[in-house]
Motif scaffolding. Structure first.
Motif, PDB file in Angstrom:
ATOM      1  N   ILE A 201      -1.682  -0.463   9.287  1.00 53.28           N
ATOM      2  CA  ILE A 201      -2.728  -0.030   8.356  1.00 53.28           C
ATOM      3  C   ILE A 201      -2.583   1.456   8.037  1.00 53.28           C
ATOM      4  O   ILE A 201      -2.663   1.864   6.870  1.00 53.28           O
ATOM      5  CB  ILE A 201      -4.123  -0.325   8.944  1.00 53.28           C
ATOM      6  CG1 ILE A 201      -4.348  -1.829   9.045  1.00 53.28           C
ATOM      7  CG2 ILE A 201      -5.218   0.318   8.107  1.00 53.28           C
ATOM      8  CD1 ILE A 201      -5.628  -2.217   9.751  1.00 53.28           C
ATOM      9  N   TRP A 204       0.541   2.010   5.782  1.00 51.82           N
ATOM     10  CA  TRP A 204       0.361   1.540   4.413  1.00 51.82           C
ATOM     11  C   TRP A 204      -0.605   2.440   3.659  1.00 51.82           C
ATOM     12  O   TRP A 204      -0.434   2.674   2.460  1.00 51.82           O
ATOM     13  CB  TRP A 204      -0.122   0.095   4.421  1.00 51.82           C
ATOM     14  CG  TRP A 204      -0.129  -0.537   3.066  1.00 51.82           C
ATOM     15  CD1 TRP A 204      -1.189  -1.072   2.394  1.00 51.82           C
ATOM     16  CD2 TRP A 204       0.997  -0.699   2.189  1.00 51.82           C
ATOM     17  NE1 TRP A 204      -0.806  -1.551   1.169  1.00 51.82           N
ATOM     18  CE2 TRP A 204       0.544  -1.328   1.022  1.00 51.82           C
ATOM     19  CE3 TRP A 204       2.341  -0.362   2.283  1.00 51.82           C
ATOM     20  CZ2 TRP A 204       1.376  -1.638  -0.040  1.00 51.82           C
ATOM     21  CZ3 TRP A 204       3.175  -0.673   1.222  1.00 51.82           C
ATOM     22  CH2 TRP A 204       2.698  -1.306   0.082  1.00 51.82           C
ATOM     23  N   ASN A 208       0.424   4.561   0.215  1.00 53.48           N
ATOM     24  CA  ASN A 208      -0.351   4.590  -1.023  1.00 53.48           C
ATOM     25  C   ASN A 208      -0.857   5.991  -1.353  1.00 53.48           C
ATOM     26  O   ASN A 208      -0.963   6.365  -2.520  1.00 53.48           O
ATOM     27  CB  ASN A 208      -1.524   3.612  -0.934  1.00 53.48           C
ATOM     28  CG  ASN A 208      -1.079   2.163  -1.042  1.00 53.48           C
ATOM     29  OD1 ASN A 208      -0.621   1.710  -2.088  1.00 53.48           O
ATOM     30  ND2 ASN A 208      -1.186   1.437   0.053  1.00 53.48           N
ATOM     31  N   TYR A 220      -4.981   3.535  -9.484  1.00 53.57           N
ATOM     32  CA  TYR A 220      -5.345   2.124  -9.613  1.00 53.57           C
ATOM     33  C   TYR A 220      -4.207   1.225  -9.116  1.00 53.57           C
ATOM     34  O   TYR A 220      -4.458   0.195  -8.507  1.00 53.57           O
ATOM     35  CB  TYR A 220      -5.655   1.798 -11.082  1.00 53.57           C
ATOM     36  CG  TYR A 220      -6.038   0.362 -11.303  1.00 53.57           C
ATOM     37  CD1 TYR A 220      -5.098  -0.585 -11.741  1.00 53.57           C
ATOM     38  CD2 TYR A 220      -7.346  -0.064 -11.080  1.00 53.57           C
ATOM     39  CE1 TYR A 220      -5.450  -1.902 -11.926  1.00 53.57           C
ATOM     40  CE2 TYR A 220      -7.710  -1.378 -11.273  1.00 53.57           C
ATOM     41  CZ  TYR A 220      -6.758  -2.298 -11.702  1.00 53.57           C
ATOM     42  OH  TYR A 220      -7.115  -3.610 -11.889  1.00 53.57           O
ATOM     43  N   ASP A 221      -2.972   1.650  -9.355  1.00 62.57           N
ATOM     44  CA  ASP A 221      -1.826   0.819  -8.979  1.00 62.57           C
ATOM     45  C   ASP A 221      -1.499   0.921  -7.489  1.00 62.57           C
ATOM     46  O   ASP A 221      -0.921   0.002  -6.919  1.00 62.57           O
ATOM     47  CB  ASP A 221      -0.591   1.225  -9.793  1.00 62.57           C
ATOM     48  CG  ASP A 221      -0.757   0.895 -11.268  1.00 62.57           C
ATOM     49  OD1 ASP A 221      -0.278   1.682 -12.111  1.00 62.57           O
ATOM     50  OD2 ASP A 221      -1.383  -0.136 -11.557  1.00 62.57           O
ATOM     51  N   HIS A 222      -1.834   2.062  -6.874  1.00 64.93           N
ATOM     52  CA  HIS A 222      -1.540   2.260  -5.445  1.00 64.93           C
ATOM     53  C   HIS A 222      -2.824   2.721  -4.756  1.00 64.93           C
ATOM     54  O   HIS A 222      -2.965   3.898  -4.388  1.00 64.93           O
ATOM     55  CB  HIS A 222      -0.432   3.289  -5.261  1.00 64.93           C
ATOM     56  CG  HIS A 222       0.827   2.957  -6.012  1.00 64.93           C
ATOM     57  ND1 HIS A 222       1.695   1.964  -5.618  1.00 64.93           N
ATOM     58  CD2 HIS A 222       1.337   3.468  -7.156  1.00 64.93           C
ATOM     59  CE1 HIS A 222       2.700   1.891  -6.475  1.00 64.93           C
ATOM     60  NE2 HIS A 222       2.509   2.793  -7.421  1.00 64.93           N
ATOM     61  N   PRO A 223      -3.755   1.786  -4.599  1.00 66.21           N
ATOM     62  CA  PRO A 223      -5.069   2.186  -4.083  1.00 66.21           C
ATOM     63  C   PRO A 223      -5.076   2.387  -2.576  1.00 66.21           C
ATOM     64  O   PRO A 223      -4.477   1.629  -1.813  1.00 66.21           O
ATOM     65  CB  PRO A 223      -5.957   0.997  -4.462  1.00 66.21           C
ATOM     66  CG  PRO A 223      -5.021  -0.176  -4.443  1.00 66.21           C
ATOM     67  CD  PRO A 223      -3.690   0.346  -4.884  1.00 66.21           C
ATOM     68  N   LEU A 225      -7.658   2.852   0.874  1.00 70.17           N
ATOM     69  CA  LEU A 225      -8.895   2.177   1.285  1.00 70.17           C
ATOM     70  C   LEU A 225     -10.121   2.837   0.640  1.00 70.17           C
ATOM     71  O   LEU A 225     -11.097   2.156   0.320  1.00 70.17           O
ATOM     72  CB  LEU A 225      -9.017   2.188   2.803  1.00 70.17           C
ATOM     73  CG  LEU A 225      -8.017   1.288   3.543  1.00 70.17           C
ATOM     74  CD1 LEU A 225      -8.122   1.489   5.050  1.00 70.17           C
ATOM     75  CD2 LEU A 225      -8.249  -0.178   3.195  1.00 70.17           C
ATOM     76  N   LEU A 228     -10.366   1.504  -2.871  1.00 73.56           N
ATOM     77  CA  LEU A 228     -10.807   0.102  -2.857  1.00 73.56           C
ATOM     78  C   LEU A 228     -12.286  -0.021  -2.520  1.00 73.56           C
ATOM     79  O   LEU A 228     -12.955  -0.959  -2.961  1.00 73.56           O
ATOM     80  CB  LEU A 228      -9.977  -0.694  -1.848  1.00 73.56           C
ATOM     81  CG  LEU A 228      -8.506  -0.927  -2.214  1.00 73.56           C
ATOM     82  CD1 LEU A 228      -7.778  -1.612  -1.068  1.00 73.56           C
ATOM     83  CD2 LEU A 228      -8.389  -1.757  -3.489  1.00 73.56           C
TER      84      LEU A 228
ATOM     85  N   ARG B   4      -0.952  -3.135  -7.756  1.00 67.44           N
ATOM     86  CA  ARG B   4      -2.269  -3.169  -7.127  1.00 67.44           C
ATOM     87  C   ARG B   4      -2.453  -4.440  -6.315  1.00 67.44           C
ATOM     88  O   ARG B   4      -2.933  -4.403  -5.180  1.00 67.44           O
ATOM     89  CB  ARG B   4      -3.363  -3.065  -8.189  1.00 67.44           C
ATOM     90  CG  ARG B   4      -4.757  -3.037  -7.588  1.00 67.44           C
ATOM     91  CD  ARG B   4      -5.830  -2.943  -8.672  1.00 67.44           C
ATOM     92  NE  ARG B   4      -7.164  -2.973  -8.094  1.00 67.44           N
ATOM     93  CZ  ARG B   4      -7.818  -1.894  -7.662  1.00 67.44           C
ATOM     94  NH1 ARG B   4      -7.226  -0.710  -7.745  1.00 67.44           N
ATOM     95  NH2 ARG B   4      -9.036  -1.999  -7.158  1.00 67.44           N
ATOM     96  N   ALA B   7      -0.496  -4.144  -3.152  1.00 65.99           N
ATOM     97  CA  ALA B   7      -1.144  -3.257  -2.183  1.00 65.99           C
ATOM     98  C   ALA B   7      -2.314  -3.950  -1.509  1.00 65.99           C
ATOM     99  O   ALA B   7      -2.476  -3.888  -0.286  1.00 65.99           O
ATOM    100  CB  ALA B   7      -1.609  -1.977  -2.884  1.00 65.99           C
ATOM    101  N   VAL B   8      -3.127  -4.628  -2.304  1.00 64.84           N
ATOM    102  CA  VAL B   8      -4.276  -5.339  -1.739  1.00 64.84           C
ATOM    103  C   VAL B   8      -3.814  -6.462  -0.822  1.00 64.84           C
ATOM    104  O   VAL B   8      -4.416  -6.718   0.226  1.00 64.84           O
ATOM    105  CB  VAL B   8      -5.179  -5.874  -2.879  1.00 64.84           C
ATOM    106  CG1 VAL B   8      -6.279  -6.761  -2.320  1.00 64.84           C
ATOM    107  CG2 VAL B   8      -5.784  -4.703  -3.654  1.00 64.84           C
ATOM    108  N   VAL B  10      -1.127  -6.547   1.024  1.00 67.71           N
ATOM    109  CA  VAL B  10      -0.697  -6.002   2.316  1.00 67.71           C
ATOM    110  C   VAL B  10      -1.904  -5.662   3.178  1.00 67.71           C
ATOM    111  O   VAL B  10      -1.929  -5.950   4.383  1.00 67.71           O
ATOM    112  CB  VAL B  10       0.191  -4.760   2.097  1.00 67.71           C
ATOM    113  CG1 VAL B  10       0.483  -4.088   3.435  1.00 67.71           C
ATOM    114  CG2 VAL B  10       1.485  -5.147   1.403  1.00 67.71           C
ATOM    115  N   TYR B  11      -2.926  -5.042   2.566  1.00 70.05           N
ATOM    116  CA  TYR B  11      -4.149  -4.746   3.329  1.00 70.05           C
ATOM    117  C   TYR B  11      -4.768  -6.037   3.860  1.00 70.05           C
ATOM    118  O   TYR B  11      -5.204  -6.108   5.013  1.00 70.05           O
ATOM    119  CB  TYR B  11      -5.166  -4.026   2.447  1.00 70.05           C
ATOM    120  CG  TYR B  11      -4.899  -2.550   2.263  1.00 70.05           C
ATOM    121  CD1 TYR B  11      -4.788  -2.006   0.989  1.00 70.05           C
ATOM    122  CD2 TYR B  11      -4.788  -1.699   3.356  1.00 70.05           C
ATOM    123  CE1 TYR B  11      -4.550  -0.644   0.803  1.00 70.05           C
ATOM    124  CE2 TYR B  11      -4.553  -0.347   3.187  1.00 70.05           C
ATOM    125  CZ  TYR B  11      -4.433   0.166   1.911  1.00 70.05           C
ATOM    126  OH  TYR B  11      -4.201   1.520   1.726  1.00 70.05           O
TER     127      TYR B  11
END
Lengths: 256, 66
Positions: A201, A204, A208, A220-223, A225, A228, B4, B7-8, B10-11
């Protein structure tokens, strides 16, 4: 070494006679005597034992070694690294908190290494927590979370509410440090699996963060936490729920 | 799948892995400790206790405070 020994005895003294009187072990003839002398003091060795190469007690070299030990702790490294990236991301207060805690922890460990006889953290078994205390804490946490979620995000009232709650939990955790619940023995394989999840975690999140246009601009493309969580935390209900969960996690840690 | 979504994903995978470990820890004789046991052992030492509590406090300040 024998010359230095003679110099300390103000020259002219029969070294072999001194050795015999001192009862020191010797080998060979008078001038081939190899004497097993006491270790030179730190004043002569400039803080380093010439035989072992280690720092002499109380020397500056030993203080530097204990300071380095404090900073070699992985928890200290994680705190300093997280503080650095948090500061670069436009959150200087959070970064300063993490760096301050990391430095304080390193100094605490350095003092513990240099003074091992000083009192340290000695936890003892504690008695079970009564259910009334748990229910009371739950009601307080729920009410406080609902109240603290009312102000706008990143406002000063919200900052004050989070800070007060954080300090309260830290004080309770500090007072309960002398008590802990008994847990099963360590299981390295299972603990490694949990460590892999948390490290994954963190990595990652870092990936990002680095892929963002800048440290202070979300993508937006590499958010991350934080990006998000923005839609959920934009509403009062979402903030209250999240704050309640955060406080519940704090109470859970106090109880560990 | 765009960036996006990846990325989501993977989370979500990492979160699911954590949930799976917690579920597996509940089984009798499981070699995997629960999250509470892991945190409890980590908080036995001064370093672990300070680190975990500092991380918890930072989460609150990062998501809610100025």
């Amino acid at each position: 070494m024998l010359r230095r020994f003679r110099e300390r005895l103000h020259l002219g003294v029969d070294a072999a006679a001194v050795v015999r009187r001192a009862g020191l072990p010797r080998a060979g003839g008078l001038w081939q005597t190899r004497v097993v002398l006491p270790r030179p003091r730190s004043a002569l060795s400039h803080g380093v034992d010439p035989v072992t190469g280690r720092a002499a007690a109380g020397s500056c070299t030993e203080e530097g070694a204990s300071r380095r030990v404090g900073f070699t702790n992985p928890v200290v490294g994680i705190l300093l690294l997280a503080g650095l990236f948090d500061g670069l991301s436009g959150n200087p207060m959070g970064g300063l908190l993490l760096v301050t805690v990391g430095v304080g922890l390193a100094r605490s460990r350095a003092e513990a290494v240099s003074n091992p006889d000083a009192g340290g953290f000695t936890p003892r078994l504690r008695r079970p927590v009564p259910w009334t205390r748990t229910w009371t804490a739950g009601c307080v946490i729920g009410g406080y979370g609902a109240l603290a979620g009312t102000p706008a995000r990143f406002s000063w009232p919200a900052t004050a509410a989070v800070s007060v709650a954080g300090v309260a939990v830290l004080v309770l955790a500090g007072r309960s440090a002398a008590r802990y619940r008994a847990v099963p023995p360590a299981r390295p394989a299972g603990s490694a699996a949990w460590a892999a999840v948390f490290v994954g975690i963190a990595l990652w999140e870092l990936v990002n963060l680095l892929l963002q246009p800048s440290f202070t601009t979300g993508s937006y493309d590499h958010p991350t936490l934080s990006v998000l969580a923005d839609p959920m935390l934009a509403s009062t209900a979402g903030r209250s729920a999240a704050l309640t969960a955060w406080l519940g996690a704090g109470w859970y840690l106090v109880d560990r | 799948m765009n960036s996006r979504q990846a990325a989501v994903a993977v989370y979500a995978f990492l979160a699911a892995a954590g949930v799976a470990l917690q579920v597996l820890s509940r089984r009798a004789g499981s070699p995997i400790p629960s999250l509470g046991a892991v945190l409890g052992r980590a908080m036995r030492t001064r370093s672990g206790r300070v680190g975990v509590l500092a991380g918890w406090l930072w989460l609150g300040l990062h998501f809610f405070a100025r």
